[in-house]
Design a protein around this motif. Structure first.
Motif, PDB file in Angstrom:
ATOM      1  N   ASP A  29       0.473   5.301   1.104  1.00 24.94           N
ATOM      2  CA  ASP A  29      -0.313   6.398   1.672  1.00 24.94           C
ATOM      3  C   ASP A  29       0.115   7.661   0.945  1.00 24.94           C
ATOM      4  O   ASP A  29       1.208   8.190   1.161  1.00 24.94           O
ATOM      5  CB  ASP A  29      -0.087   6.524   3.171  1.00 24.94           C
TER       6      ASP A  29
ATOM      7  N   THR B  12      -5.451   1.666  -3.658  1.00 20.64           N
ATOM      8  CA  THR B  12      -4.543   1.624  -2.503  1.00 20.64           C
ATOM      9  C   THR B  12      -3.072   1.569  -2.888  1.00 20.64           C
ATOM     10  O   THR B  12      -2.206   1.731  -2.037  1.00 20.64           O
ATOM     11  CB  THR B  12      -4.837   0.407  -1.608  1.00 20.64           C
ATOM     12  N   TYR B  13      -2.788   1.357  -4.194  1.00 21.64           N
ATOM     13  CA  TYR B  13      -1.386   1.208  -4.579  1.00 21.64           C
ATOM     14  C   TYR B  13      -1.081   1.725  -5.985  1.00 21.64           C
ATOM     15  O   TYR B  13      -0.333   2.684  -6.158  1.00 21.64           O
ATOM     16  CB  TYR B  13      -0.975  -0.261  -4.480  1.00 21.64           C
TER      17      TYR B  13
ATOM     18  N   ARG C 137      -9.155  -0.843   2.856  1.00 24.25           N
ATOM     19  CA  ARG C 137      -8.900  -1.997   1.983  1.00 24.25           C
ATOM     20  C   ARG C 137      -9.624  -3.233   2.500  1.00 24.25           C
ATOM     21  O   ARG C 137     -10.226  -3.983   1.713  1.00 24.25           O
ATOM     22  CB  ARG C 137      -7.395  -2.279   1.892  1.00 24.25           C
TER      23      ARG C 137
ATOM     24  N   MET D 103       0.834  -1.203   0.000  1.00 19.13           N
ATOM     25  CA  MET D 103       0.000   0.000   0.000  1.00 19.13           C
ATOM     26  C   MET D 103       0.867   1.251   0.000  1.00 19.13           C
ATOM     27  O   MET D 103       1.973   1.251   0.535  1.00 19.13           O
ATOM     28  CB  MET D 103      -0.903   0.014   1.239  1.00 19.13           C
TER      29      MET D 103
ATOM     30  N   LEU E 144      -5.841   3.389   5.483  1.00 19.21           N
ATOM     31  CA  LEU E 144      -5.733   2.598   4.255  1.00 19.21           C
ATOM     32  C   LEU E 144      -6.021   1.118   4.479  1.00 19.21           C
ATOM     33  O   LEU E 144      -6.868   0.544   3.790  1.00 19.21           O
ATOM     34  CB  LEU E 144      -4.358   2.795   3.607  1.00 19.21           C
TER      35      LEU E 144
END
Length: 250
Positions: A3, A240-241, A223, A1, A219
């Motif tokens: 942020d 998320t990525y 998720r 992930m 996050l």
């Protein structure tokens, strides 16, 4: 992930470690207004801190920290033009991956000029730019931001409009990245998941960690909720990525 938007300089080292432990591999910490940004020197010290200290704290905690350098609309000195002149040397630093946090907050003419100048730098250096939208009059501010983006003719894939919610997502008529901030004062995980499920945009989730109430697990919490709701894997990975990686070229 990943942020994609935090303010690490006002968070503890233990928070960084917890984020690393829950699977966050990269963090982008954006410039903001942690003090009364009364003179340009305060901002310059702030930028130096982000580049010199926060990246090192990330290494110590086991997470890769990158930096966005910008002038926040909620606090900037009268002599902000000096900062525009100083920004290029910071944008050339290997740990700087974007311009931001910029944007509009009070919708003053000076803010609009400040935003335009930072957008021009982002275009000149071909760097992504993180654009803040306020909690109050978000729709009005967003419309003005979109107008400015079209006026300066910035490439759409260089832009992330941040802090979007279910009331404003439909207003975005450009193919920009859309930032969803999972934070008690912005949107909760349920609203974030609902938006991602119902729209096919280039969403980027972030925690926007700061000195006020925040969730360092924003996050992974969101998720997990997406997985529970059965969202398609593509949308989970992108929000998320992948989208943050592509936007910041990480």
């Amino acid at each position: 992930m990943i942020d994609a938007h935090t303010h690490l300089d006002v968070r503890s080292f233990e928070d960084l470690e917890k984020m690393a432990l829950c699977g966050i591999e990269k963090i982008v910490t954006c410039a903001h207004n942690p003090y009364r940004m009364s003179v340009p020197e305060v901002y310059l010290d702030h930028w130096e801190r982000l580049i010199g200290m926060e990246t090192k704290r990330g290494l110590m905690a086991g997470v890769d920290v990158k930096v966005a350098i910008g002038i926040h609309p909620m606090g900037y000195p009268k002599e902000w033009q000096r900062l525009i002149e100083e920004m290029p040397r910071y944008l050339e630093d290997k740990n700087v991956v974007g311009v931001g946090e910029t944007g509009l907050h009070y919708l003053r003419d000076d803010e609009k000029n400040l935003l335009k100048e930072q957008l021009k730098l982002a275009m000149e250096y071909s760097m992504p730019v993180v654009i803040h939208t306020p909690e109050k009059d978000k729709g009005k501010a967003l419309q003005e931001i979109l107008k400015i983006l079209k006026e300066v003719e910035i490439e759409e894939d260089l832009v992330m409009i941040d802090h979007i919610n279910r009331d404003t997502v439909d207003l975005i008529d450009m193919d920009v990245y859309v930032g969803l901030t999972v934070q008690p004062t912005k949107i909760n995980p349920e609203e974030a998941v609902e938006i991602i499920e119902n729209y096919d945009r280039k969403f980027i989730l972030s925690s926007d960690l700061g000195s006020l109430k925040s969730d360092i697990y924003a996050l992974p919490r969101t998720r997990l909720l997406m997985k529970k709701r059965g969202l398609e894997k593509r949308k989970i990975v992108e929000s998320t990525y992948k989208n943050a990686r592509d936007f910041y070229r990480l």
